[in-house]
Design a protein around this motif. Structure first.
Motif, PDB file in Angstrom:
ATOM      1  N   THR A 269      13.947  21.278 -49.825  1.00 27.64           N
ATOM      2  CA  THR A 269      13.851  22.509 -49.201  1.00 27.64           C
ATOM      3  C   THR A 269      14.511  23.687 -50.242  1.00 27.64           C
ATOM      4  O   THR A 269      15.321  23.390 -51.052  1.00 27.64           O
ATOM      5  CB  THR A 269      14.380  22.605 -47.690  1.00 27.64           C
ATOM      6  OG1 THR A 269      15.987  22.531 -48.125  1.00 27.64           O
ATOM      7  CG2 THR A 269      13.802  21.351 -46.832  1.00 27.64           C
ATOM      8  N   ILE A 270      14.139  24.949 -49.957  1.00 26.72           N
ATOM      9  CA  ILE A 270      14.867  26.112 -50.551  1.00 26.72           C
ATOM     10  C   ILE A 270      16.389  25.882 -50.375  1.00 26.72           C
ATOM     11  O   ILE A 270      17.220  26.016 -51.311  1.00 26.72           O
ATOM     12  CB  ILE A 270      14.255  27.152 -49.908  1.00 26.72           C
ATOM     13  CG1 ILE A 270      12.819  27.606 -50.542  1.00 26.72           C
ATOM     14  CG2 ILE A 270      15.117  28.535 -50.473  1.00 26.72           C
ATOM     15  CD1 ILE A 270      12.180  28.674 -49.747  1.00 26.72           C
ATOM     16  N   ALA A 271      16.760  25.506 -49.079  1.00 24.84           N
ATOM     17  CA  ALA A 271      18.208  25.548 -48.574  1.00 24.84           C
ATOM     18  C   ALA A 271      18.957  24.506 -49.544  1.00 24.84           C
ATOM     19  O   ALA A 271      19.961  24.707 -49.871  1.00 24.84           O
ATOM     20  CB  ALA A 271      18.383  25.531 -47.233  1.00 24.84           C
ATOM     21  N   GLN A 272      18.161  23.181 -49.869  1.00 19.08           N
ATOM     22  CA  GLN A 272      18.713  22.129 -50.535  1.00 19.08           C
ATOM     23  C   GLN A 272      18.952  22.489 -51.929  1.00 19.08           C
ATOM     24  O   GLN A 272      19.913  22.051 -52.703  1.00 19.08           O
ATOM     25  CB  GLN A 272      17.965  21.189 -50.434  1.00 19.08           C
ATOM     26  CG  GLN A 272      17.996  20.360 -48.793  1.00 19.08           C
ATOM     27  CD  GLN A 272      16.995  19.227 -48.549  1.00 19.08           C
ATOM     28  OE1 GLN A 272      15.901  19.169 -49.371  1.00 19.08           O
ATOM     29  NE2 GLN A 272      17.102  18.336 -47.725  1.00 19.08           N
ATOM     30  N   ILE A 273      18.218  23.210 -52.521  1.00 18.63           N
ATOM     31  CA  ILE A 273      17.857  23.557 -53.899  1.00 18.63           C
ATOM     32  C   ILE A 273      18.985  24.561 -54.273  1.00 18.63           C
ATOM     33  O   ILE A 273      19.555  24.699 -55.319  1.00 18.63           O
ATOM     34  CB  ILE A 273      16.291  23.965 -54.420  1.00 18.63           C
ATOM     35  CG1 ILE A 273      15.395  22.677 -54.182  1.00 18.63           C
ATOM     36  CG2 ILE A 273      16.685  24.374 -55.826  1.00 18.63           C
ATOM     37  CD1 ILE A 273      14.194  23.015 -54.283  1.00 18.63           C
ATOM     38  N   TRP A 274      18.795  25.749 -53.674  1.00 22.07           N
ATOM     39  CA  TRP A 274      19.586  26.795 -53.824  1.00 22.07           C
ATOM     40  C   TRP A 274      20.953  26.872 -54.278  1.00 22.07           C
ATOM     41  O   TRP A 274      21.374  27.496 -55.268  1.00 22.07           O
ATOM     42  CB  TRP A 274      19.353  28.062 -52.737  1.00 22.07           C
ATOM     43  CG  TRP A 274      19.917  29.221 -52.970  1.00 22.07           C
ATOM     44  CD1 TRP A 274      21.100  30.033 -52.343  1.00 22.07           C
ATOM     45  CD2 TRP A 274      19.646  30.212 -53.844  1.00 22.07           C
ATOM     46  NE1 TRP A 274      21.073  31.416 -52.695  1.00 22.07           N
ATOM     47  CE2 TRP A 274      20.323  31.263 -53.679  1.00 22.07           C
ATOM     48  CE3 TRP A 274      18.642  30.069 -54.981  1.00 22.07           C
ATOM     49  CZ2 TRP A 274      20.268  32.538 -54.586  1.00 22.07           C
ATOM     50  CZ3 TRP A 274      18.537  31.144 -55.888  1.00 22.07           C
ATOM     51  CH2 TRP A 274      19.451  32.416 -55.898  1.00 22.07           C
ATOM     52  N   ASN A 275      21.765  26.038 -53.670  1.00 25.40           N
ATOM     53  CA  ASN A 275      23.203  25.910 -54.174  1.00 25.40           C
ATOM     54  C   ASN A 275      23.364  24.332 -54.585  1.00 25.40           C
ATOM     55  O   ASN A 275      24.564  23.954 -54.099  1.00 25.40           O
ATOM     56  CB  ASN A 275      24.063  26.400 -53.161  1.00 25.40           C
ATOM     57  CG  ASN A 275      24.584  27.848 -53.162  1.00 25.40           C
ATOM     58  OD1 ASN A 275      24.735  28.168 -54.326  1.00 25.40           O
ATOM     59  ND2 ASN A 275      24.512  28.480 -52.211  1.00 25.40           N
ATOM     60  N   SER A 276      22.540  23.766 -54.861  1.00 25.55           N
ATOM     61  CA  SER A 276      22.449  22.313 -55.381  1.00 25.55           C
ATOM     62  C   SER A 276      23.617  22.102 -56.827  1.00 25.55           C
ATOM     63  O   SER A 276      23.519  23.266 -57.122  1.00 25.55           O
ATOM     64  CB  SER A 276      21.055  21.749 -55.698  1.00 25.55           C
ATOM     65  OG  SER A 276      20.713  22.557 -56.826  1.00 25.55           O
ATOM     66  N   PRO A 277      23.730  21.294 -57.027  1.00 22.77           N
ATOM     67  CA  PRO A 277      24.643  20.993 -58.160  1.00 22.77           C
ATOM     68  C   PRO A 277      23.990  21.355 -59.522  1.00 22.77           C
ATOM     69  O   PRO A 277      24.509  21.907 -60.311  1.00 22.77           O
ATOM     70  CB  PRO A 277      24.925  19.365 -58.321  1.00 22.77           C
ATOM     71  CG  PRO A 277      24.782  19.009 -56.855  1.00 22.77           C
ATOM     72  CD  PRO A 277      23.808  19.724 -56.287  1.00 22.77           C
ATOM     73  N   ALA A 278      22.440  21.179 -59.660  1.00 24.58           N
ATOM     74  CA  ALA A 278      21.791  21.732 -60.474  1.00 24.58           C
ATOM     75  C   ALA A 278      21.614  23.176 -60.682  1.00 24.58           C
ATOM     76  O   ALA A 278      21.886  23.711 -61.802  1.00 24.58           O
ATOM     77  CB  ALA A 278      20.349  21.422 -60.529  1.00 24.58           C
ATOM     78  N   TYR A 279      21.731  23.792 -59.493  1.00 23.65           N
ATOM     79  CA  TYR A 279      21.777  25.246 -59.546  1.00 23.65           C
ATOM     80  C   TYR A 279      23.162  25.935 -59.998  1.00 23.65           C
ATOM     81  O   TYR A 279      23.410  26.805 -60.854  1.00 23.65           O
ATOM     82  CB  TYR A 279      21.107  26.070 -58.239  1.00 23.65           C
ATOM     83  CG  TYR A 279      20.220  26.785 -58.554  1.00 23.65           C
ATOM     84  CD1 TYR A 279      20.237  28.303 -59.177  1.00 23.65           C
ATOM     85  CD2 TYR A 279      18.750  26.577 -57.848  1.00 23.65           C
ATOM     86  CE1 TYR A 279      19.193  29.020 -59.341  1.00 23.65           C
ATOM     87  CE2 TYR A 279      17.835  27.441 -57.714  1.00 23.65           C
ATOM     88  CZ  TYR A 279      17.979  28.653 -58.597  1.00 23.65           C
ATOM     89  OH  TYR A 279      16.882  29.749 -58.483  1.00 23.65           O
ATOM     90  N   ARG A 280      24.129  25.349 -59.493  1.00 21.93           N
ATOM     91  CA  ARG A 280      25.395  25.748 -59.498  1.00 21.93           C
ATOM     92  C   ARG A 280      25.977  25.382 -61.232  1.00 21.93           C
ATOM     93  O   ARG A 280      26.481  26.157 -61.693  1.00 21.93           O
ATOM     94  CB  ARG A 280      26.425  24.987 -58.640  1.00 21.93           C
ATOM     95  CG  ARG A 280      26.284  25.307 -57.178  1.00 21.93           C
ATOM     96  CD  ARG A 280      27.141  24.902 -56.223  1.00 21.93           C
ATOM     97  NE  ARG A 280      28.364  25.507 -56.584  1.00 21.93           N
ATOM     98  CZ  ARG A 280      29.602  24.971 -55.897  1.00 21.93           C
ATOM     99  NH1 ARG A 280      29.674  23.835 -54.800  1.00 21.93           N
ATOM    100  NH2 ARG A 280      30.741  25.441 -56.086  1.00 21.93           N
ATOM    101  N   ALA A 281      25.326  24.715 -61.767  1.00 20.21           N
ATOM    102  CA  ALA A 281      25.779  24.220 -62.959  1.00 20.21           C
ATOM    103  C   ALA A 281      25.220  25.241 -63.992  1.00 20.21           C
ATOM    104  O   ALA A 281      25.877  25.720 -65.026  1.00 20.21           O
ATOM    105  CB  ALA A 281      25.197  22.896 -63.455  1.00 20.21           C
TER     106      ALA A 281
END
Length: 313
Positions: A269-281
């Motif tokens: 989902t958008i919510a799962q991806i938006w601040n995921s480890p990959a995005y934060r990295a």
């Protein structure tokens, strides 16, 4: 904020790019404190043009059109999260998607307040223009980039100037006849070192369009020109969310080949991806070293006001 104060603030922030980066990193802004302002949905990455300033030959990912069920899932998530601005394009000509009108209609009828897109204007027939107005499209930005036929057809290869201009005028006429103020009509012109052509474009279209947008050519994340002296952080990692036609989430609109994939909306989902480890990295890397690589070679942030960081406070 007055124009004078705004410009002074922009100069101050730009001159202090590194301290701004350090401050954002130190305050944990690798986690976005707010949802994206804009979700950019790539209806298709197919295109019927071969513009001389577009690095289309460098795109190696598969080409296709977004499935309606996937589109519906994305729009429903946006509505549930309170995201109100969706764009129906990314890297391709959106009107090659035969379900585009239905997709716009679905988004507008399911809680998306602002639905916009960019187009080359070549496929907007009278019937399609009328259908788009009725579907509720809020804004369309048509890239013209020339004041006359010779320059247009030399730079926008495979497109016919008279067809595009006729389509623009038809859209403007229909909107007036139907008593609508939308879609807002924006016409874009990319500077090509011809000030006379630019002046002629403004003179011709300022009477027709709601806005004439004059812009400089950017380097497509280093594809057209590998050097960039941009030091200020780019808003796209914090305020936009880009979905490719197959559901993969890419770094931003400049990542046209999907080199940095941060998630997949077919399974997430958008919510799962938006601040995921990959995005934060990638946000953390962007603040610490200017990276990832695609960011370090991109000059697109030169077009942006640095005042966007206020949205992270």
């Amino acid at each position: 904020m007055t124009r004078h104060v705004r410009r002074a603030a922009e100069r101050l922030l730009t001159a202090n790019a590194r301290p701004v980066r350090r401050l954002l990193a130190a305050t944990g802004r690798d986690r976005a404190p707010r949802l994206p302002d804009i979700v950019q949905i790539e209806s298709t990455n197919l295109c019927n043009a071969k513009c001389v300033f577009c690095p289309r030959d460098e795109m190696h990912r598969r080409q296709g059109v977004m499935d309606f069920d996937l589109f519906r899932k994305i729009v429903d998530e946006c509505a549930a999260l309170g995201i109100t601005h969706v764009r129906m394009h990314n890297y391709g000509e959106a009107f090659l998607d035969r379900q585009l009108v239905e997709k716009v209609r679905y988004a507008k009828s399911h809680g998306i307040a602002e639905v916009g897109m960019i187009s080359n204007g070549s496929l907007i027939t009278e019937d399609i223009a009328r259908a788009m107005i009725e579907a509720g499209l809020d804004a369309i930005n048509i890239s013209v980039d020339a004041a006359g036929k010779e320059v247009f057809e030399r730079t926008r290869v495979h497109l016919d100037y008279d067809t595009v201009i006729g389509n623009i005028r038809t859209l403007a006429r229909l909107r007036q006849e139907m008593g609508r103020k939308r879609p807002r009509l924006i016409l874009s012109f990319v500077r090509q070192h011809d000030s006379a052509d630019e002046r002629a474009f403004i003179e011709e279209w300022s009477r027709v369009a709601d806005k004439v947008h004059i812009t400089d050519l950017h380097n497509w994340a280093g594809t057209l020109n590998a050097t960039s002296d941009v030091n200020y952080p780019c808003y796209r990692l914090w305020l936009t969310f880009t979905v490719l036609w197959d559901g993969r989430v890419s770094l931003c609109c400049a990542d046209f080949d999907g080199r940095n994939v941060l998630g997949d909306l077919r399974t997430q989902t958008i919510a799962q991806i938006w601040n995921s480890p990959a995005y934060r990295a990638v946000r953390r890397q962007h603040l610490q070293s200017g990276g990832p690589e695609i960011c370090r070679s991109c000059d697109l942030p030169k077009k942006d006001s640095p005042l966007w960081v206020g949205k992270l406070v």
